[in-house]
Motif scaffolding. Structure first.
Motif, mmCIF file in Angstrom:
data_model
loop_
_atom_site.group_PDB
_atom_site.id
_atom_site.type_symbol
_atom_site.label_atom_id
_atom_site.label_comp_id
_atom_site.label_asym_id
_atom_site.label_seq_id
_atom_site.Cartn_x
_atom_site.Cartn_y
_atom_site.Cartn_z
ATOM 1 N N PRO A 1 0.945 -0.908 -0.136
ATOM 2 C CA PRO A 1 -0.275 -0.213 -0.164
ATOM 3 C C PRO A 1 0.868 1.248 -0.164
ATOM 4 O O PRO A 1 1.932 0.852 0.627
ATOM 5 N N ALA A 2 0.282 2.223 -0.705
ATOM 6 C CA ALA A 2 1.002 3.388 -0.359
ATOM 7 C C ALA A 2 1.331 4.199 0.849
ATOM 8 O O ALA A 2 -0.034 3.815 1.511
ATOM 9 N N ALA A 3 2.431 4.544 0.967
ATOM 10 C CA ALA A 3 2.277 5.423 2.134
ATOM 11 C C ALA A 3 1.930 6.435 2.553
ATOM 12 O O ALA A 3 1.202 7.372 1.273
ATOM 13 N N VAL A 4 1.213 7.247 3.462
ATOM 14 C CA VAL A 4 0.440 7.962 3.423
ATOM 15 C C VAL A 4 1.016 9.153 4.259
ATOM 16 O O VAL A 4 2.011 9.222 5.738
ATOM 17 N N ASP A 5 0.890 10.448 4.251
ATOM 18 C CA ASP A 5 1.825 11.750 4.691
ATOM 19 C C ASP A 5 0.554 12.653 5.355
ATOM 20 O O ASP A 5 0.055 13.149 4.733
ATOM 21 N N PRO A 6 0.404 12.108 6.392
ATOM 22 C CA PRO A 6 -0.568 12.768 7.791
ATOM 23 C C PRO A 6 -0.157 14.313 7.535
ATOM 24 O O PRO A 6 -1.015 14.605 7.890
ATOM 25 N N LEU A 7 0.929 14.832 7.204
ATOM 26 C CA LEU A 7 0.591 16.236 6.915
ATOM 27 C C LEU A 7 0.743 17.299 5.475
ATOM 28 O O LEU A 7 0.910 18.379 5.851
ATOM 29 N N ALA A 8 0.588 16.303 4.846
ATOM 30 C CA ALA A 8 -0.044 16.556 3.624
ATOM 31 C C ALA A 8 -1.142 17.730 4.040
ATOM 32 O O ALA A 8 -1.123 18.658 2.893
ATOM 33 N N PRO A 9 -1.769 17.508 4.185
ATOM 34 C CA PRO A 9 -3.080 18.183 4.371
ATOM 35 C C PRO A 9 -3.540 19.281 5.158
ATOM 36 O O PRO A 9 -3.455 20.609 4.735
ATOM 37 N N PHE A 10 -1.838 19.867 6.049
ATOM 38 C CA PHE A 10 -1.961 20.665 6.177
ATOM 39 C C PHE A 10 -0.998 22.151 5.543
ATOM 40 O O PHE A 10 -0.745 23.054 5.808
ATOM 41 N N ARG A 11 -0.373 21.255 4.300
ATOM 42 C CA ARG A 11 0.275 22.688 3.896
ATOM 43 C C ARG A 11 -0.928 23.128 3.249
ATOM 44 O O ARG A 11 -2.083 23.369 2.479
ATOM 45 N N LEU A 12 -0.423 24.664 2.820
ATOM 46 C CA LEU A 12 -1.079 25.907 2.089
ATOM 47 C C LEU A 12 -0.495 26.428 0.622
ATOM 48 O O LEU A 12 -1.047 27.328 0.188
ATOM 49 N N ASP A 13 0.135 25.438 0.201
ATOM 50 C CA ASP A 13 0.679 25.583 -1.863
ATOM 51 C C ASP A 13 -0.183 25.971 -2.148
ATOM 52 O O ASP A 13 -1.146 25.408 -2.749
ATOM 53 N N GLY A 14 0.926 27.518 -2.698
ATOM 54 C CA GLY A 14 -0.786 27.611 -4.360
ATOM 55 C C GLY A 14 -1.830 28.660 -3.678
ATOM 56 O O GLY A 14 -2.370 28.329 -4.430
ATOM 57 N N ARG A 15 -2.066 28.625 -2.938
ATOM 58 C CA ARG A 15 -2.878 29.149 -2.027
ATOM 59 C C ARG A 15 -2.774 30.744 -1.506
ATOM 60 O O ARG A 15 -1.718 30.696 -1.269
ATOM 61 N N THR A 16 -3.725 31.610 -1.606
ATOM 62 C CA THR A 16 -3.413 32.680 -0.352
ATOM 63 C C THR A 16 -4.877 33.636 -0.082
ATOM 64 O O THR A 16 -6.073 33.154 0.214
ATOM 65 N N VAL A 17 -3.573 33.572 1.266
ATOM 66 C CA VAL A 17 -4.318 33.750 2.366
ATOM 67 C C VAL A 17 -4.320 35.238 3.163
ATOM 68 O O VAL A 17 -3.094 36.178 2.900
ATOM 69 N N VAL A 18 -5.716 35.940 3.504
ATOM 70 C CA VAL A 18 -5.301 37.089 4.156
ATOM 71 C C VAL A 18 -5.891 37.222 5.332
ATOM 72 O O VAL A 18 -6.139 36.489 6.073
ATOM 73 N N VAL A 19 -4.710 37.983 6.203
ATOM 74 C CA VAL A 19 -4.980 37.628 7.779
ATOM 75 C C VAL A 19 -4.847 39.705 7.937
ATOM 76 O O VAL A 19 -3.656 40.538 7.431
ATOM 77 N N THR A 20 -5.664 39.757 9.235
ATOM 78 C CA THR A 20 -5.780 41.051 9.018
ATOM 79 C C THR A 20 -5.201 41.263 10.616
ATOM 80 O O THR A 20 -4.804 40.096 11.396
ATOM 81 N N GLY A 21 -5.074 42.423 10.946
ATOM 82 C CA GLY A 21 -4.165 42.670 12.328
ATOM 83 C C GLY A 21 -2.652 41.789 12.197
ATOM 84 O O GLY A 21 -2.147 41.438 13.551
ATOM 85 N N ALA A 22 -2.242 41.999 10.641
ATOM 86 C CA ALA A 22 -0.717 41.516 10.829
ATOM 87 C C ALA A 22 0.368 41.850 11.395
ATOM 88 O O ALA A 22 1.989 42.004 10.829
ATOM 89 N N SER A 23 0.826 43.327 11.390
ATOM 90 C CA SER A 23 1.605 44.449 11.993
ATOM 91 C C SER A 23 2.018 43.618 12.875
ATOM 92 O O SER A 23 3.287 44.246 12.697
ATOM 93 N N ALA A 24 2.120 42.775 13.999
ATOM 94 C CA ALA A 24 2.505 42.893 15.284
ATOM 95 C C ALA A 24 1.759 41.643 16.045
ATOM 96 O O ALA A 24 0.898 40.555 16.001
ATOM 97 N N GLY A 25 1.980 41.269 17.298
ATOM 98 C CA GLY A 25 1.338 40.223 18.199
ATOM 99 C C GLY A 25 1.406 38.988 17.379
ATOM 100 O O GLY A 25 1.991 38.417 16.204
#
Length: 261
Positions: A4-28
């Motif tokens: 059986p093919a190996a399962v990478d349990p960390l792969a779903p946590f990747r965000l490659d190719g995605r755009t994320v907007v974060v507000t309040g990103a200047s500090a803290g």
């Protein structure tokens, strides 16, 4: 027989190719969130009022960071942020992290109404309006994730640290998250809330300069200490990524056991 093919349990946590907007990103915590999401492969549209700090963040991280000056209480700023995020994404934004927030600890009986309104305007009204702007294209594309940064103080009282406006606004965010998560569940958009406990941040800096406040947290929190910012990394990535594709309308509380008492 083929193994059986190996399962990478960390792969779903990747965000490659995605755009994320974060507000309040200047500090803290917001700056930390931007770094974590960038580290997971995302292009981060980092928004805040203090654009010079965003420029410094972009210079530090290099490519895949787009600074945008934005006051979440100004509708024109929110419209521009949503438009710039969509331009960077080439369509619907993949993930919105509503992190901008303020609070003014003080007794409820003497809290000026102007400050109460300001806290609700930043923590709730701005959050809802930006979510509304970003969710339209997400719904049309039938995909998208919203992470609302609420607080454990949206679930329990803050007293003896008195914060009526903050508790009210964050409690509203928690229940708004439930409602939006259910409204949009069949439209491909997931909405969840991350509820931190006591963490060192720009907004709580005064607490950690005060010996009695530090003693209050260490003696009352079941884990006996405040949280370190990196202890929110996994929870944020879980909610923002495909690791949580069957999770919506929920609150993930990271508080050292505070609300479990």
């Amino acid at each position: 027989m083929t193994a059986p093919a190996a399962v990478d349990p960390l792969a779903p946590f990747r965000l490659d190719g995605r755009t994320v907007v974060v507000t309040g990103a200047s500090a803290g915590l917001g700056a930390r969130f931007a770094r974590v999401l960038h580290g997971a492969g995302a292009t981060v549209v980092a928004a805040a009022r203090r654009v010079e700090r965003l420029d410094a963040l972009a210079a530090d991280l290099g490519e895949r960071v787009v600074p945008v000056a934005c006051d979440v209480t100004v509708d024109d700023d929110l419209v521009r942020l949503a438009e710039q995020g969509a331009e960077v994404a080439g369509g619907a934004i993949d993930v919105l992290v509503n992190n901008a927030g303020i609070g003014y600890p003080q007794p409820a009986e003497s809290e000026p109404m102007a400050e109460f309104r300001e806290v609700v305007d930043v923590n709730l009204h701005g959050l809802f309006r930006l979510t509304q702007l970003v969710a339209g294209p997400m719904i049309e594309a039938r995909r998208g994730v919203v992470v609302n940064v609420a607080s454990m103080l949206g679930q329990v009282a803050a007293t003896p640290i008195k914060q009526a406006s903050y508790c009210a606004s964050k409690g509203a965010v928690v229940n708004l998250t439930r409602e939006l998560g259910c409204q949009w569940a069949r439209k491909g958009v997931r909405v969840n809330a991350l509820c931190p406990g006591w963490f060192a941040s720009e907004m709580t800096a005064a607490m950690w300069d005060d010996e009695s406040s530090e003693r209050f947290v260490s003696s009352t929190c079941p884990m006996g200490r405040r949280g370190d910012p990196h202890e929110l990394d996994g929870a944020l990535l879980f909610l923002a990524s495909d690791a949580s594709t069957y999770v919506t309308g929920q609150t993930l509380t990271v508080d050292g056991g505070w609300t479990a008492r």
